[in-house]
Design an enzyme around this catalytic site. Structure first.
Site, mmCIF file in Angstrom:
data_model
loop_
_atom_site.group_PDB
_atom_site.id
_atom_site.type_symbol
_atom_site.label_atom_id
_atom_site.label_comp_id
_atom_site.label_asym_id
_atom_site.label_seq_id
_atom_site.Cartn_x
_atom_site.Cartn_y
_atom_site.Cartn_z
ATOM 1 N N TYR A 1 14.733 30.677 9.252
ATOM 2 C CA TYR A 1 13.571 31.418 9.720
ATOM 3 C C TYR A 1 13.571 31.579 11.241
ATOM 4 C CZ TYR A 1 11.029 31.374 5.268
ATOM 5 O OH TYR A 1 10.617 31.586 3.978
ATOM 6 N N MET B 268 10.497 25.155 3.424
ATOM 7 C CA MET B 268 9.678 24.404 2.472
ATOM 8 C C MET B 268 10.504 23.630 1.450
ATOM 9 S SD MET B 268 6.624 25.659 -0.089
ATOM 10 C CE MET B 268 5.481 26.048 1.227
ATOM 11 N N ARG C 111 -10.245 0.023 15.329
ATOM 12 C CA ARG C 111 -10.094 0.715 14.061
ATOM 13 C C ARG C 111 -11.094 0.036 13.129
ATOM 14 N NH1 ARG C 111 -4.203 1.309 11.187
ATOM 15 N NH2 ARG C 111 -4.596 -0.898 10.843
ATOM 16 N N LYS D 243 0.841 -1.202 0.000
ATOM 17 C CA LYS D 243 0.000 0.000 0.000
ATOM 18 C C LYS D 243 0.874 1.249 0.000
ATOM 19 C CE LYS D 243 -0.466 -0.189 5.045
ATOM 20 N NZ LYS D 243 -1.388 -0.283 6.188
#
Length: 387
Positions: free
Chosen positions: A268, A327, A146, A49
């Site tokens: 930053y 980013m 779940r 998956k």
């Protein structure tokens, strides 16, 4: 077989890629065979998956099929439809089950829905009553809370002699919640519950263990095991040495190497003030590429817990992330490397054989699974063939 630390004959586009992912298909095949051996008399499936945990379902699917896997697990029908071309006679189980409108996809691609609720069960029984016999699997919840039929629902279904002959489950499965912690008492509780479920569906194969459950021993293996993360080289069990071969090596190109003086700040927020004159390497990777902001060396809440930030590997040494991950760019402090050891155009290993993915993930407060499946679209892939 070529070792992942030796990357031969790289294609030109891979050499020029800002981000590259090398996938060792030989290691993938070896890991499947290792898990098959650990599964004893149980057959061993392969979980592919999330695009084979970020490795590419096409190449991973072919490799695992050629290694001997004949049972596969995917999350959604579209993954199963893609895989079918690469695993022509395998059983492909779809873990999310069935939803209205998807029935034909299952029939056309010979996929096996893993039925997880009474609503899905009713939909499937209606579909096969019109279409004819087609296999399904049943997911029973034994304490995870779940997906899955409740124990009560499962026992009622097992005793329902009125269900149509066209309803043909071929597998009953459940999933362990705490298998990565072998000392957890929940493992034994779920095992006992699943034994009851398996006995109620006498004559139908059963499956309880994914990667971590396989390491719990033969009591947990039943008829079919379902390794996932271990195939791709990730840690399955907490606080023990990982026996699996690394499969993935993620690298980012260095765009610039710059000098910065003591007292200057980095990235930053200016959260890192340099204590010495430093050399900084700016790499072409950031949180847009799955290199998490929480991996930052400073300026994120996780650093307040005392867990250090992430490291990369370049010129034979580990080097720390400096300041905040951004980013598209991440800054690494390479001051302790010899002058000239790192140049623009070089590649830094983000995770791989020298920088285990689970170690990097822990620096970001997560697990190796998330790092692997979170790889961004900008990575160029290159495959080392299995032999």
């Amino acid at each position: 077989m070529t070792a992942l630390t030796e990357i031969p004959e790289l294609p030109e586009d891979f050499l020029n890629a800002p981000l590259r992912l090398t996938v060792d298909l030989g290691a993938l095949a070896d890991n499947w065979r290792d898990m098959a051996r650990r599964s004893g008399s149980a057959r061993t499936a392969a979980v592919v998956k999330a695009d084979a945990y970020g490795m590419g379902i096409e190449d991973a699917g072919i490799t695992l099929y050629e290694a001997g896997a004949r049972d596969f697990f995917v999350a959604v029908p579209s993954e199963g439809a893609t895989l079918r071309a690469y695993a022509p006679d395998a059983r492909i189980f779809v873990l999310s089950g069935l939803w209205p409108g998807a029935e034909q996809t299952f029939f056309d691609n010979d996929l096996v829905p893993v039925i997880a609720s009474e609503e899905q069960l009713a939909l499937w029984m209606a579909a096969v009553s019109e279409r004819g016999d087609h296999p399904c699997a049943l997911h029973v919840d034994t304490g995870f809370n779940r997906l899955g039929l409740s124990m009560k629902e499962a026992f009622e279904l097992a005793g329902d002699v009125s269900r149509p002959a066209s309803f043909s489950p071929v597998l009953v499965l459940s999933h362990l919640a705490c298998a990565d912690d072998p000392s957890s008492p929940m493992n034994r509780r779920q095992l006992e519950s699943f034994r009851e479920v398996s006995a109620a569906f006498e004559g139908i194969e059963s499956s309880l263990s994914a990667s971590a459950g396989i390491f719990l021993g033969s009591d947990y293996h039943f008829d079919l095991t379902r390794p996932g993360i271990a195939l791709y080289g990730g840690e399955a069990v907490n606080s023990v040495e990982n026996p699996m071969r690394p499969v993935a090596r993620a690298e980012a190109r260095i765009l610039q190497v710059r000098e910065a003086a003591a007292g200057e700040t980095v990235s930053y927020g200016g959260t890192l003030t340099l204590a010495r004159d430093s050399r900084l390497a700016i790499a072409s990777v950031g949180y847009a590429d799955g290199y998490l902001r929480s991996l930052s060396g400073t300026g994120v809440p996780l650093r307040d817990t005392g867990i250090p930030g992430a490291f990369g590997f370049i010129a034979g040494k580990r080097v720390p992330v400096a300041g905040r991950v951004t980013m598209d760019l991440t800054i690494f402090d390479v001051t302790d490397l010899p002058d000239g050891a790192v140049r623009a155009g070089d590649y830094i290993e983000l995770f791989g054989p020298n920088m285990p993915v689970d170690e990097v993930a822990r620096a970001g407060g997560t697990i190796g699974y998330e790092m692997l499946v979170g790889l961004g679209l900008r990575y160029e892939r290159h495959y080392l063939d299995a032999e």
